[in-house]
Write an enzyme that holds these catalytic residues in place. Structure first.
Site, short mmCIF file in Angstrom:
data_model
loop_
_atom_site.label_atom_id
_atom_site.label_comp_id
_atom_site.label_asym_id
_atom_site.label_seq_id
_atom_site.Cartn_x
_atom_site.Cartn_y
_atom_site.Cartn_z
N CYS A 63 0.85 -1.20 0.00
CA CYS A 63 0.00 0.00 0.00
C CYS A 63 0.89 1.25 0.00
CB CYS A 63 -0.92 -0.09 1.22
SG CYS A 63 -1.47 1.43 1.93
N CYS A 66 0.56 3.92 2.79
CA CYS A 66 1.05 3.40 4.07
C CYS A 66 2.53 3.76 4.25
CB CYS A 66 0.90 1.89 4.14
SG CYS A 66 -0.81 1.32 3.95
#
Lengths: 167, 80
Positions: A63, A66
């Protein structure tokens, strides 16, 4: 024909029940339970941290946002850790090795929890990656935040300061 | 085959198709946000070069003088 009809009925029922409609974890609600192993294998329960402000972040190695959020969470943990902020980052990678590779490139100076099954994300109704929850000292959800953008840092930090009663 | 038989046969065929359609749809599963590891891989993108294709589209639309639908009209200068 009767078999066909019952098959039709069963599959329509499956269709109706399949994508179960679940309500999100909303601000004001009591935080769902969370008990997961840390990096060293010892379990940590969210309930043990009652009385502290907890920032729970659900993330995965694949991700992009993230990756961007980690340096900010490091800074928050360093700045407000002594005032009672605990950052719990729940890793949702199926393979632990993926998480380790991510952490080698993006160090984390906060508590990491591991949930390869994704069961916690399901019970917390994670709507996107990353999703973070700010939980007040009373154990109630104060803020639910999905995604991570540079310009949202200031507001998120303000919310943390408000939760810690620093503002 | 008289017309009544033909009707019954058509009806049975339709119902069978409907069953297979419903069975197929019931096989679809929702992918949760944390299960998108494979979908997030670069190879899964519909467009492997986002910036490049936007540039290409910009040039193409201005050369064709046919920008439309998504933005204001252009004059072929490549300036909007």
């Amino acid at each position: 024909m009767r078999t066909l009809r019952s098959l039709l009925g069963a599959s329509l029922l499956a269709l109706a029940l399949g994508p179960g409609v679940v309500s999100a974890t909303m601000p004001g609600a009591t935080a769902p339970a969370l008990e997961l192993p840390q990096a060293n294998g010892s379990p940590l329960r969210l309930a043990e941290l009652m009385g502290q402000v907890v920032y729970v972040d659900f993330w995965a190695s694949w991700c992009g946002p993230c990756r961007k959020s980690f340096p900010w969470m490091n800074a928050m943990q360093q700045r407000y850790g002594s005032q009672g902020l605990v950052i719990l980052a729940v890793n949702l990678d199926e393979a632990r090795a993926d998480a380790e590779a991510f952490l080698a490139a993006t160090p984390a100076a906060f508590t990491l929890l591991y949930d390869p099954s994704g069961q916690s994300a399901r019970s917390w109704r994670v709507k996107g990656m990353p999703t973070s929850y700010l939980i007040g000292a009373d154990g109630k959800v104060r803020l639910v935040h999905t995604g991570f953008r540079e310009e949202q840092r200031v507001e998120l930090e303000r919310q943390i300061r408000l939760a810690l009663a620093l503002e | 085959m008289n017309s009544k038989d033909r009707f019954a046969w058509r009806w049975r065929l339709n119902e069978t198709l409907l069953v297979f359609l419903a069975l197929g749809l019931a096989g679809c599963a929702a992918v949760e946000p944390w299960q998108k590891a494979k979908l997030a891989q670069a190879g899964m993108a519909l467009d492997f070069d986002t910036l490049g294709s936007r540039l290409h589209q910009q040039v193409y639309l201005s050369k064709e003088a046919a920008r439309g639908g998504d933005a204001a009209g252009g004059g072929g200068c490549g300036c909007n």
